[in-house]
Design a protein around this motif. Structure first.
Motif, mmCIF file in Angstrom:
data_model
loop_
_atom_site.group_PDB
_atom_site.id
_atom_site.type_symbol
_atom_site.label_atom_id
_atom_site.label_comp_id
_atom_site.label_asym_id
_atom_site.label_seq_id
_atom_site.Cartn_x
_atom_site.Cartn_y
_atom_site.Cartn_z
ATOM 1 N N GLN A 39 0.822 -1.193 0.000
ATOM 2 C CA GLN A 39 0.000 0.000 0.000
ATOM 3 C C GLN A 39 0.863 1.253 0.000
ATOM 4 O O GLN A 39 1.929 1.281 0.606
ATOM 5 C CB GLN A 39 -0.924 0.033 1.214
ATOM 6 N N CYS A 40 0.364 2.268 -0.651
ATOM 7 C CA CYS A 40 1.068 3.541 -0.715
ATOM 8 C C CYS A 40 0.816 4.326 0.572
ATOM 9 O O CYS A 40 -0.276 4.291 1.118
ATOM 10 C CB CYS A 40 0.548 4.321 -1.924
ATOM 11 N N GLU A 41 1.818 5.014 1.062
ATOM 12 C CA GLU A 41 1.669 5.897 2.209
ATOM 13 C C GLU A 41 2.166 7.280 1.819
ATOM 14 O O GLU A 41 3.306 7.439 1.408
ATOM 15 C CB GLU A 41 2.459 5.377 3.405
ATOM 16 N N SER A 42 1.278 8.263 1.934
ATOM 17 C CA SER A 42 1.676 9.633 1.645
ATOM 18 C C SER A 42 2.689 10.075 2.688
ATOM 19 O O SER A 42 2.616 9.671 3.850
ATOM 20 C CB SER A 42 0.464 10.556 1.653
ATOM 21 N N SER A 43 3.647 10.913 2.283
ATOM 22 C CA SER A 43 4.694 11.336 3.212
ATOM 23 C C SER A 43 5.211 12.718 2.837
ATOM 24 O O SER A 43 5.033 13.182 1.712
ATOM 25 C CB SER A 43 5.846 10.324 3.206
ATOM 26 N N GLU A 76 13.319 23.026 1.624
ATOM 27 C CA GLU A 76 12.923 22.124 0.544
ATOM 28 C C GLU A 76 12.042 21.026 1.116
ATOM 29 O O GLU A 76 12.387 20.379 2.097
ATOM 30 C CB GLU A 76 14.144 21.508 -0.139
ATOM 31 N N ILE A 77 10.911 20.838 0.477
ATOM 32 C CA ILE A 77 9.939 19.838 0.903
ATOM 33 C C ILE A 77 9.815 18.807 -0.209
ATOM 34 O O ILE A 77 9.512 19.140 -1.351
ATOM 35 C CB ILE A 77 8.547 20.468 1.147
ATOM 36 N N SER A 78 10.057 17.541 0.118
ATOM 37 C CA SER A 78 9.807 16.431 -0.806
ATOM 38 C C SER A 78 8.564 15.728 -0.306
ATOM 39 O O SER A 78 8.389 15.542 0.899
ATOM 40 C CB SER A 78 10.978 15.449 -0.818
ATOM 41 N N PHE A 79 7.686 15.331 -1.243
ATOM 42 C CA PHE A 79 6.442 14.713 -0.814
ATOM 43 C C PHE A 79 6.056 13.557 -1.728
ATOM 44 O O PHE A 79 6.482 13.488 -2.879
ATOM 45 C CB PHE A 79 5.305 15.745 -0.763
ATOM 46 N N LYS A 80 5.269 12.659 -1.175
ATOM 47 C CA LYS A 80 4.652 11.559 -1.907
ATOM 48 C C LYS A 80 3.174 11.617 -1.578
ATOM 49 O O LYS A 80 2.800 11.660 -0.411
ATOM 50 C CB LYS A 80 5.250 10.221 -1.480
ATOM 51 N N ASN A 81 2.345 11.646 -2.606
ATOM 52 C CA ASN A 81 0.912 11.816 -2.442
ATOM 53 C C ASN A 81 0.201 10.646 -3.122
ATOM 54 O O ASN A 81 0.169 10.558 -4.339
ATOM 55 C CB ASN A 81 0.492 13.142 -3.070
ATOM 56 N N CYS A 82 -0.338 9.735 -2.353
ATOM 57 C CA CYS A 82 -0.915 8.500 -2.902
ATOM 58 C C CYS A 82 -2.220 8.714 -3.663
ATOM 59 O O CYS A 82 -2.558 7.915 -4.528
ATOM 60 C CB CYS A 82 -1.139 7.496 -1.781
ATOM 61 N N SER A 83 -2.945 9.754 -3.344
ATOM 62 C CA SER A 83 -4.193 10.028 -4.064
ATOM 63 C C SER A 83 -4.243 11.513 -4.420
ATOM 64 O O SER A 83 -5.003 12.289 -3.855
ATOM 65 C CB SER A 83 -5.404 9.616 -3.232
ATOM 66 N N VAL A 86 0.047 15.872 -9.010
ATOM 67 C CA VAL A 86 1.422 15.481 -8.667
ATOM 68 C C VAL A 86 1.415 14.380 -7.610
ATOM 69 O O VAL A 86 0.961 14.593 -6.489
ATOM 70 C CB VAL A 86 2.233 16.693 -8.168
ATOM 71 N N ARG A 87 1.945 13.200 -7.977
ATOM 72 C CA ARG A 87 2.038 12.069 -7.053
ATOM 73 C C ARG A 87 3.299 12.169 -6.187
ATOM 74 O O ARG A 87 3.276 11.842 -5.016
ATOM 75 C CB ARG A 87 2.042 10.760 -7.843
ATOM 76 N N GLU A 88 4.409 12.601 -6.763
ATOM 77 C CA GLU A 88 5.671 12.790 -6.021
ATOM 78 C C GLU A 88 6.343 14.043 -6.545
ATOM 79 O O GLU A 88 6.295 14.314 -7.743
ATOM 80 C CB GLU A 88 6.613 11.601 -6.218
ATOM 81 N N GLY A 89 6.990 14.769 -5.646
ATOM 82 C CA GLY A 89 7.673 15.964 -6.111
ATOM 83 C C GLY A 89 8.425 16.658 -4.990
ATOM 84 O O GLY A 89 8.452 16.198 -3.852
ATOM 85 N N SER A 90 9.026 17.785 -5.344
ATOM 86 C CA SER A 90 9.751 18.623 -4.391
ATOM 87 C C SER A 90 9.362 20.068 -4.627
ATOM 88 O O SER A 90 9.138 20.478 -5.766
ATOM 89 C CB SER A 90 11.264 18.483 -4.585
ATOM 90 N N LEU A 91 9.272 20.803 -3.556
ATOM 91 C CA LEU A 91 8.969 22.229 -3.620
ATOM 92 C C LEU A 91 10.023 22.969 -2.801
ATOM 93 O O LEU A 91 10.445 22.481 -1.752
ATOM 94 C CB LEU A 91 7.586 22.513 -3.041
ATOM 95 N N VAL A 103 -5.950 16.907 5.540
ATOM 96 C CA VAL A 103 -4.529 16.640 5.765
ATOM 97 C C VAL A 103 -4.204 15.264 5.197
ATOM 98 O O VAL A 103 -4.784 14.265 5.612
ATOM 99 C CB VAL A 103 -4.171 16.717 7.260
ATOM 100 N N ALA A 104 -3.279 15.209 4.234
ATOM 101 C CA ALA A 104 -2.865 13.939 3.630
ATOM 102 C C ALA A 104 -1.628 13.361 4.314
ATOM 103 O O ALA A 104 -1.509 12.151 4.442
ATOM 104 C CB ALA A 104 -2.592 14.132 2.141
ATOM 105 N N ALA A 105 -0.696 14.214 4.731
ATOM 106 C CA ALA A 105 0.532 13.742 5.382
ATOM 107 C C ALA A 105 1.150 14.893 6.175
ATOM 108 O O ALA A 105 1.044 16.060 5.783
ATOM 109 C CB ALA A 105 1.530 13.218 4.364
ATOM 110 N N VAL A 106 1.802 14.528 7.270
ATOM 111 C CA VAL A 106 2.463 15.508 8.134
ATOM 112 C C VAL A 106 3.926 15.107 8.256
ATOM 113 O O VAL A 106 4.239 13.949 8.539
ATOM 114 C CB VAL A 106 1.813 15.542 9.539
ATOM 115 N N GLY A 107 4.825 16.064 8.031
ATOM 116 C CA GLY A 107 6.261 15.801 8.139
ATOM 117 C C GLY A 107 6.735 15.860 9.582
ATOM 118 O O GLY A 107 5.964 16.071 10.518
ATOM 119 N N GLN A 108 8.037 15.697 9.754
ATOM 120 C CA GLN A 108 8.661 15.809 11.071
ATOM 121 C C GLN A 108 8.817 17.286 11.428
ATOM 122 O O GLN A 108 9.008 18.135 10.560
ATOM 123 C CB GLN A 108 10.051 15.149 11.053
#
Length: 168
Positions: A47-51, A62-69, A111-116, A158-163
């Motif tokens: 299963q995919c986990e958004s991060s 710089e923020i890298s993210f993975k968005n499953c949906s 965007v499923r994965e990317g960096s901002l 909220v899809a994902a929360v970073g550290q």
């Protein structure tokens, strides 16, 4: 059936279960319920986990993210850490960027994965609302992958929360 009699008799079915799991699923649910049902479905490794991952790199973040949906109105915001004053991420972030950067994503361009990169050159839409510029005031922050639920202002999904990260 064949047209000829067989020289070997047909083997009878066994009463013992097979020694290993079958690749064929059973015909229905088990008759014994789970001992303790879980509140949330268990995740499997497939299963995919958004991060969200954060790097404070000099004067930029710089923020890298993975968005499953992914959806067209997804965005990443930098929020103050949760505290007595902020118990959930349902307030305006300090700054934010659409996952497509320039604005809401076009249909089919989600965007499923990317960096901002949050730096001194943020798009003009960051000036609308109570948003700030870099450098951020010293303190604790967290990057959150979100989407609007209806119109902005909040609530947000909220899809994902970073550290948590700190600006000194």
């Amino acid at each position: 059936p064949t047209g000829f009699p067989s020289s070997e008799p047909t083997k009878l079915p066994t009463d013992q279960p097979s020694p290993s799991p079958s690749m064929i699923p059973t015909g229905g649910p088990s008759t014994t319920p789970s001992i303790v049902p879980s509140r949330f479905p268990s995740s499997s490794p497939s299963q995919c986990e958004s991060s969200v991952d954060t790097c404070v790199c000099g004067n930029s973040i710089e923020i890298s993210f993975k968005n499953c949906s992914p959806e067209k109105d997804d965005w990443v915001g930098i929020f103050r850490c949760l505290s007595d004053n902020y118990v959930e991420f349902q307030y305006h972030p300090e700054m934010w960027l659409w996952t497509c950067y320039d604005g809401i994503c076009e249909e089919g361009q989600e965007v499923r994965e990317g960096s901002l990169v949050f730096d001194d050159n943020l798009p003009a839409y960051n000036e609308a609302g109570p948003h700030y510029e870099l450098p951020l005031e010293p303190g604790c922050y967290v990057a959150v992958l979100s989407r609007n639920y209806g119109f902005s202002p909040p609530p947000f999904v909220v899809a994902a929360v970073g550290q948590e990260f700190y600006i000194e």
